[in-house]
Write a protein that holds these residues in place. Structure first.
Motif, mmCIF file in Angstrom:
data_model
loop_
_atom_site.group_PDB
_atom_site.id
_atom_site.type_symbol
_atom_site.label_atom_id
_atom_site.label_comp_id
_atom_site.label_asym_id
_atom_site.label_seq_id
_atom_site.Cartn_x
_atom_site.Cartn_y
_atom_site.Cartn_z
ATOM 1 N N THR A 1 -19.426 32.906 39.814
ATOM 2 C CA THR A 1 -19.865 32.360 41.095
ATOM 3 C C THR A 1 -20.561 31.023 40.915
ATOM 4 O O THR A 1 -21.566 30.939 40.214
ATOM 5 C CB THR A 1 -20.826 33.338 41.795
ATOM 6 O OG1 THR A 1 -20.197 34.622 41.894
ATOM 7 C CG2 THR A 1 -21.185 32.830 43.181
ATOM 8 N N PRO A 2 -20.074 29.952 41.548
ATOM 9 C CA PRO A 2 -20.720 28.637 41.425
ATOM 10 C C PRO A 2 -22.077 28.602 42.130
ATOM 11 O O PRO A 2 -22.345 29.350 43.064
ATOM 12 C CB PRO A 2 -19.725 27.683 42.109
ATOM 13 C CG PRO A 2 -18.442 28.435 42.181
ATOM 14 C CD PRO A 2 -18.812 29.872 42.306
ATOM 15 N N ASP A 3 -22.930 27.689 41.659
ATOM 16 C CA ASP A 3 -24.189 27.333 42.318
ATOM 17 C C ASP A 3 -25.196 28.477 42.410
ATOM 18 O O ASP A 3 -26.005 28.529 43.325
ATOM 19 C CB ASP A 3 -23.921 26.760 43.708
ATOM 20 C CG ASP A 3 -25.077 25.890 44.202
ATOM 21 O OD1 ASP A 3 -25.676 25.182 43.363
ATOM 22 O OD2 ASP A 3 -25.392 25.932 45.409
ATOM 23 N N THR A 4 -25.169 29.407 41.468
ATOM 24 C CA THR A 4 -26.196 30.442 41.452
ATOM 25 C C THR A 4 -27.509 29.861 40.929
ATOM 26 O O THR A 4 -27.522 28.899 40.159
ATOM 27 C CB THR A 4 -25.772 31.627 40.573
ATOM 28 O OG1 THR A 4 -25.462 31.149 39.260
ATOM 29 C CG2 THR A 4 -24.567 32.338 41.159
ATOM 30 N N ASP A 5 -28.627 30.451 41.349
ATOM 31 C CA ASP A 5 -29.935 29.959 40.921
ATOM 32 C C ASP A 5 -30.650 31.012 40.085
ATOM 33 O O ASP A 5 -30.038 31.974 39.608
ATOM 34 C CB ASP A 5 -30.766 29.514 42.123
ATOM 35 C CG ASP A 5 -31.065 30.659 43.102
ATOM 36 O OD1 ASP A 5 -30.900 31.848 42.718
ATOM 37 O OD2 ASP A 5 -31.458 30.359 44.246
ATOM 38 N N GLU A 6 -31.960 30.850 39.939
ATOM 39 C CA GLU A 6 -32.742 31.712 39.061
ATOM 40 C C GLU A 6 -32.855 33.153 39.562
ATOM 41 O O GLU A 6 -33.293 34.041 38.813
ATOM 42 C CB GLU A 6 -34.143 31.128 38.868
ATOM 43 C CG GLU A 6 -34.195 29.853 38.050
ATOM 44 C CD GLU A 6 -33.813 28.600 38.819
ATOM 45 O OE1 GLU A 6 -33.807 27.512 38.206
ATOM 46 O OE2 GLU A 6 -33.505 28.693 40.040
ATOM 47 N N SER A 7 -32.462 33.401 40.811
ATOM 48 C CA SER A 7 -32.511 34.763 41.355
ATOM 49 C C SER A 7 -31.276 35.576 40.984
ATOM 50 O O SER A 7 -31.208 36.778 41.285
ATOM 51 C CB SER A 7 -32.647 34.721 42.880
ATOM 52 O OG SER A 7 -31.481 34.171 43.477
ATOM 53 N N ALA A 8 -30.297 34.974 40.337
ATOM 54 C CA ALA A 8 -29.057 35.676 39.985
ATOM 55 C C ALA A 8 -29.347 36.826 39.017
ATOM 56 O O ALA A 8 -30.307 36.801 38.238
ATOM 57 C CB ALA A 8 -28.062 34.705 39.365
ATOM 58 N N GLU A 9 -28.497 37.831 39.067
ATOM 59 C CA GLU A 9 -28.642 38.993 38.197
ATOM 60 C C GLU A 9 -28.516 38.583 36.733
ATOM 61 O O GLU A 9 -27.691 37.741 36.376
ATOM 62 C CB GLU A 9 -27.571 40.030 38.529
ATOM 63 C CG GLU A 9 -27.635 41.281 37.679
ATOM 64 C CD GLU A 9 -26.512 42.262 37.972
ATOM 65 O OE1 GLU A 9 -26.457 43.311 37.293
ATOM 66 O OE2 GLU A 9 -25.693 41.962 38.863
ATOM 67 N N THR A 10 -29.339 39.177 35.900
ATOM 68 C CA THR A 10 -29.292 38.900 34.465
ATOM 69 C C THR A 10 -28.630 40.048 33.711
ATOM 70 O O THR A 10 -28.482 41.156 34.235
ATOM 71 C CB THR A 10 -30.698 38.663 33.893
ATOM 72 O OG1 THR A 10 -31.531 39.786 34.217
ATOM 73 C CG2 THR A 10 -31.318 37.397 34.487
ATOM 74 N N VAL A 11 -28.233 39.770 32.488
ATOM 75 C CA VAL A 11 -27.628 40.810 31.653
ATOM 76 C C VAL A 11 -28.682 41.822 31.247
ATOM 77 O O VAL A 11 -29.894 41.561 31.305
ATOM 78 C CB VAL A 11 -26.978 40.198 30.393
ATOM 79 C CG1 VAL A 11 -25.868 39.248 30.768
ATOM 80 C CG2 VAL A 11 -28.024 39.499 29.517
ATOM 81 N N ALA A 12 -28.230 42.990 30.820
ATOM 82 C CA ALA A 12 -29.157 44.006 30.321
ATOM 83 C C ALA A 12 -29.788 43.515 29.027
ATOM 84 O O ALA A 12 -29.086 42.986 28.158
ATOM 85 C CB ALA A 12 -28.420 45.318 30.088
#
Length: 319
Positions: A103-114
């Motif tokens: 997904t383009p243009d995601t910010d710091e709120s995006a889901e992170t890896v485990a």
């Protein structure tokens, strides 16, 4: 005087962080194995972070601790041993902690890896995320910075520098590139990153990354900087894969080339970085510095990423 401890401080990025802190007037201690020379003006405490007690020779307290570790057990051990002895802890993480690469243009709120757990097989993003969690346990003293692809003179990964070398060494000969349509490139100049790490007061996780550019524009700019006058030969993804050319990095690769389903990997938002005072060197200036550096280090040298000239020419002949 600001008292700073750099866990590392002698390799490429951490060495430049050390240099910047010294130039700002800080007293800097580097904890490192001593594989690389410590920057002038810094004190070296020799230690291997895989040892049982790597921090035993560190005494006192610090205004800032900076850690760039790639391994979660190093970060956890450092926080446990030193976390109570610093006013601020900066961890240099990575944009690779994000789970969504499409997904383009995601910010710091995006889901992170485990986050990686003890005993897990090494995986860069998961190790960085686990390291973040260790540092975030320090609460308001924790500072997380997530760079994207770091580029600049001295880069040991060779990912961006490969293109400067490829165009320069070819002179009036052909250069092989992947299909660029629909592909982007997003980098951060190492000097901008280092300035942000030393000067910024931001504590929330921040993506320290540059603006998004068309990959074709980036390669054109590198080509212009080297004054390459030969042909540019484009190969399709399927053909390159069938001929053993790797994406992104490593031996026999075309750096910056990514699968089309990873369109979010180099198109993340840098709005928070800009809002926190992050600077961005112009792409042309960064490229000029990298071209000079590649010419100094040798465009035909062995490198960690890209094709050798012989490999490149053999592929072009096979097209």
């Amino acid at each position: 005087m600001t008292n700073v401890l750099i866990l590392g401080g002698t390799a490429w990025v951490s060495g430049l962080i050390t240099r910047r802190w010294i130039d700002s007037g800080a007293r800097v201690t580097c904890l490192a194995r001593g594989t690389h020379p410590v920057p002038d003006g810094a004190e070296l405490v020799r230690a291997d972070r895989d040892d049982a007690e790597p921090y035993r020779d560190l005494h006192g307290e610090w205004d800032e601790i900076v850690d760039v570790s790639r391994h979660a057990h190093h970060a956890r051990g450092a926080v446990e041993a030193l976390g109570a002895r610093t006013a601020r802890w900066t961890y240099v993480s990575s944009a690779s902690v994000y789970a969504d690469e499409a997904t383009p243009d995601t910010d710091e709120s995006a889901e992170t890896v485990a986050p990686a757990q003890d005993g897990d097989e090494y995986e860069y993003g998961a190790q960085k995320r686990a390291s973040e969690e260790a540092v975030l346990a320090l609460g308001e003293r924790a500072r997380i910075v997530r760079p994207g692809l770091i580029v600049g003179p001295g880069d040991p990964s060779d990912r961006f520098g490969y293109w400067a070398a490829a165009f320069d060494r070819a002179a009036d000969g052909p250069v092989l590139i992947p299909r660029v349509e629909g592909r982007k490139a997003q980098v951060i100049d190492v000097e901008d990153l280092v300035s942000f790490l030393v000067d910024s007061e931001s504590f929330a996780p921040v993506n320290a990354i540059g603006d998004v550019h068309e990959l074709g524009h980036v390669l054109d700019a590198v080509r212009a900087a080297t004054t390459h006058s030969g042909k540019v030969v484009t190969a399709e993804d399927e053909w390159l894969e069938a001929h053993g050319v790797e994406f992104w990095s490593g031996e026999r690769s075309l750096p910056l080339w990514l699968p089309m389903d990873m369109g979010g990997f180099m198109t993340r938002s840098n709005a928070a970085y800009r809002a926190a005072g992050g600077t961005l060197t112009s792409l042309e200036t960064t490229i000029a510095r990298i071209v000079d550096d590649e010419r100094t280090r040798g465009v035909h040298r062995a490198r960690r990423a890209g094709l050798t000239r012989d490999e490149e020419l053999a592929l072009i002949d096979a097209l």
